[in-house]
Design a protein around this motif. Structure first.
Motif, PDB file in Angstrom:
ATOM      1  N   SER A 125       0.824  -1.216   0.000  1.00  9.45           N
ATOM      2  CA  SER A 125       0.000   0.000   0.000  1.00  9.45           C
ATOM      3  C   SER A 125       0.853   1.260   0.000  1.00  9.45           C
ATOM      4  O   SER A 125       0.351   2.351  -0.302  1.00  9.45           O
ATOM      5  CB  SER A 125      -0.935   0.011   1.208  1.00  9.45           C
ATOM      6  N   ARG A 126       2.158   1.138   0.306  1.00  9.92           N
ATOM      7  CA  ARG A 126       3.028   2.309   0.368  1.00  9.92           C
ATOM      8  C   ARG A 126       3.914   2.461  -0.859  1.00  9.92           C
ATOM      9  O   ARG A 126       4.744   3.354  -0.901  1.00  9.92           O
ATOM     10  CB  ARG A 126       3.910   2.222   1.627  1.00  9.92           C
ATOM     11  N   LEU A 127       3.729   1.591  -1.851  1.00  9.04           N
ATOM     12  CA  LEU A 127       4.525   1.718  -3.062  1.00  9.04           C
ATOM     13  C   LEU A 127       4.197   3.024  -3.767  1.00  9.04           C
ATOM     14  O   LEU A 127       3.029   3.385  -3.920  1.00  9.04           O
ATOM     15  CB  LEU A 127       4.262   0.548  -4.004  1.00  9.04           C
ATOM     16  N   PRO A 128       5.218   3.771  -4.236  1.00 10.56           N
ATOM     17  CA  PRO A 128       4.943   5.044  -4.902  1.00 10.56           C
ATOM     18  C   PRO A 128       4.357   4.830  -6.291  1.00 10.56           C
ATOM     19  O   PRO A 128       4.580   3.819  -6.940  1.00 10.56           O
ATOM     20  CB  PRO A 128       6.339   5.693  -4.988  1.00 10.56           C
ATOM     21  N   LEU A 134      -7.292   2.789  -6.004  1.00 14.23           N
ATOM     22  CA  LEU A 134      -7.260   1.347  -6.191  1.00 14.23           C
ATOM     23  C   LEU A 134      -7.123   0.585  -4.873  1.00 14.23           C
ATOM     24  O   LEU A 134      -7.468  -0.582  -4.787  1.00 14.23           O
ATOM     25  CB  LEU A 134      -6.097   0.966  -7.111  1.00 14.23           C
ATOM     26  N   ARG A 135      -6.562   1.242  -3.841  1.00 16.12           N
ATOM     27  CA  ARG A 135      -6.403   0.628  -2.516  1.00 16.12           C
ATOM     28  C   ARG A 135      -5.699  -0.736  -2.609  1.00 16.12           C
ATOM     29  O   ARG A 135      -6.257  -1.775  -2.281  1.00 16.12           O
ATOM     30  CB  ARG A 135      -7.751   0.480  -1.834  1.00 16.12           C
ATOM     31  N   VAL A 136      -4.472  -0.711  -3.079  1.00 13.97           N
ATOM     32  CA  VAL A 136      -3.672  -1.928  -3.141  1.00 13.97           C
ATOM     33  C   VAL A 136      -3.231  -2.296  -1.733  1.00 13.97           C
ATOM     34  O   VAL A 136      -2.721  -1.456  -0.981  1.00 13.97           O
ATOM     35  CB  VAL A 136      -2.442  -1.729  -4.050  1.00 13.97           C
ATOM     36  N   GLU A 137      -3.413  -3.552  -1.339  1.00 13.05           N
ATOM     37  CA  GLU A 137      -3.072  -4.006   0.007  1.00 13.05           C
ATOM     38  C   GLU A 137      -2.271  -5.306  -0.078  1.00 13.05           C
ATOM     39  O   GLU A 137      -2.285  -6.013  -1.083  1.00 13.05           O
ATOM     40  CB  GLU A 137      -4.343  -4.246   0.828  1.00 13.05           C
ATOM     41  N   LEU A 164      -3.228 -10.255  -0.410  1.00 22.75           N
ATOM     42  CA  LEU A 164      -3.382  -9.240  -1.443  1.00 22.75           C
ATOM     43  C   LEU A 164      -4.820  -8.740  -1.499  1.00 22.75           C
ATOM     44  O   LEU A 164      -5.768  -9.493  -1.297  1.00 22.75           O
ATOM     45  CB  LEU A 164      -2.989  -9.808  -2.804  1.00 22.75           C
ATOM     46  N   GLY A 165      -4.964  -7.448  -1.808  1.00 20.64           N
ATOM     47  CA  GLY A 165      -6.278  -6.869  -1.968  1.00 20.64           C
ATOM     48  C   GLY A 165      -6.237  -5.745  -2.986  1.00 20.64           C
ATOM     49  O   GLY A 165      -5.210  -5.066  -3.146  1.00 20.64           O
ATOM     50  N   LEU A 166      -7.342  -5.537  -3.696  1.00 28.82           N
ATOM     51  CA  LEU A 166      -7.429  -4.473  -4.694  1.00 28.82           C
ATOM     52  C   LEU A 166      -8.819  -3.875  -4.642  1.00 28.82           C
ATOM     53  O   LEU A 166      -9.818  -4.564  -4.883  1.00 28.82           O
ATOM     54  CB  LEU A 166      -7.156  -5.028  -6.098  1.00 28.82           C
TER      55      LEU A 166
END
Length: 317
Positions: A125-128, A134-137, A164-166
């Motif tokens: 979730s902290r990737l630039p 999109l809320r990538v988790e 993983l979550g999207l």
């Protein structure tokens, strides 16, 4: 008589050096643009031997460094060992995105070398650069190994992720593997619980052929995150197959076809299902909906048209 100049083999060196109050900005004139950043740097070095056969050992450390396009690094420590023939980094340690990063490698001044790197517990979730909507988790472990011989690069990388979550949609665990041999590249992505898979194979100096499949995937939560005003009450499940030819040096010139079948759409209390496959074609600069027909209790709905990369849209419903 003029004094004789001793040969380099006869001049001994015994040197100890350290920085005081140095920063990464001080080295900007000698760094490539991607490495020009800011932060304090502490370096120590010991050089022994002769001018012809010397050896330098030392350490570079920093409490924190930042770069324009790379996540900041904390608690950075790099050990190095250099000779006239090569430089070796037996240990690089740092913390990026609150995850420990380790690496090691060597490089011969005449050309060629090897590098290995690994990171664990990376918070996705902290990737630039990722859209916030999109809320990538999830968290991932990353390992990379590469070598250069005679100007040719070979290497491999693996990403193993969990939870993983999207867009609020749980995807479960997943793996991604990439191999590179000279300009030939091959990749494989698997999300077994979400029933999503993708493969890619081709050349970095040519075209990469990619294929992706999603089976009975609930895409509604993702659409709601992107456009809640449009898809706020939409529930949608799809099975999709995409085949793409991607020019590695010009991704905008991608060609391919997206086929969706079956499709189940529920909105405003109504249920709609596709009649025949839904076909969406990608050509350089344009996306075309070739076939789309849905049927429900109220009747049928069909659409066709195209949109180019400049935002022009033409179609019929």
């Amino acid at each position: 008589d003029p004094p004789a100049v001793p040969p380099v083999q006869a001049i001994n060196v015994d040197l100890n050096a350290k920085t005081e109050g140095a920063s990464l900005e001080d080295a900007a004139p000698w760094l490539p643009p991607a490495l020009k950043g800011s932060g304090p740097v502490n370096a120590t070095a010991q050089v022994k031997g002769t001018l012809a056969a010397w050896r330098a050992r030392g350490n570079i450390a920093s409490s924190g460094l930042t770069w324009p396009s790379v996540p900041p690094a904390r608690d950075l420590s790099i050990d190095f060992d250099a000779t006239p023939e090569r430089i070796e980094v037996p240990a690089l340690r740092a913390t990026m995105l609150d995850a420990p990063l380790t690496a090691k490698g060597s490089w011969r001044w005449a050309g060629g070398g090897d590098v290995e790197a690994a990171a664990s517990g990376v918070d996705l979730s902290r990737l630039p650069g990722l859209p916030e909507k999109l809320r990538v988790e999830g968290r991932a472990r990353v390992s990379v190994g590469a070598g250069v011989r005679d100007g040719r690069v070979t290497g491999s990388g693996r990403v193993s992720a969990e939870r993983l979550g999207l867009g609020g949609q749980a995807l479960g665990p997943g793996t991604a593997d990439v191999t590179l041999h000279d300009s030939a590249v091959k990749g494989d992505l698997k999300l077994p619980e979400a029933r999503i898979a993708a493969t890619a194979e081709g050349r970095l100096d040519g075209v990469i052929n990619a294929r992706a499949t999603a089976t009975d995937f609930e895409i509604g939560p993702v659409l709601k995150q992107l456009r809640p005003d449009v898809f706020g009450d939409v529930t949608e499940r799809i099975t999709a197959v995409a085949t793409l030819d991607v020019p590695a040096r010009d991704p905008r010139a991608t060609k391919g076809l997206l086929r969706l079948e079956p499709v189940l759409l529920e909105t405003a209390g109504e249920r709609w299902e596709n009649r025949g496959p839904i076909l969406v074609r990608r050509e350089p600069g344009r996306v075309t909906v070739e076939q789309l027909e849905l049927a429900g209790r109220l009747g049928t709905a069909s659409a066709a048209g195209w949109a180019d990369d400049n935002g022009t849209i033409e179609g019929s419903v």
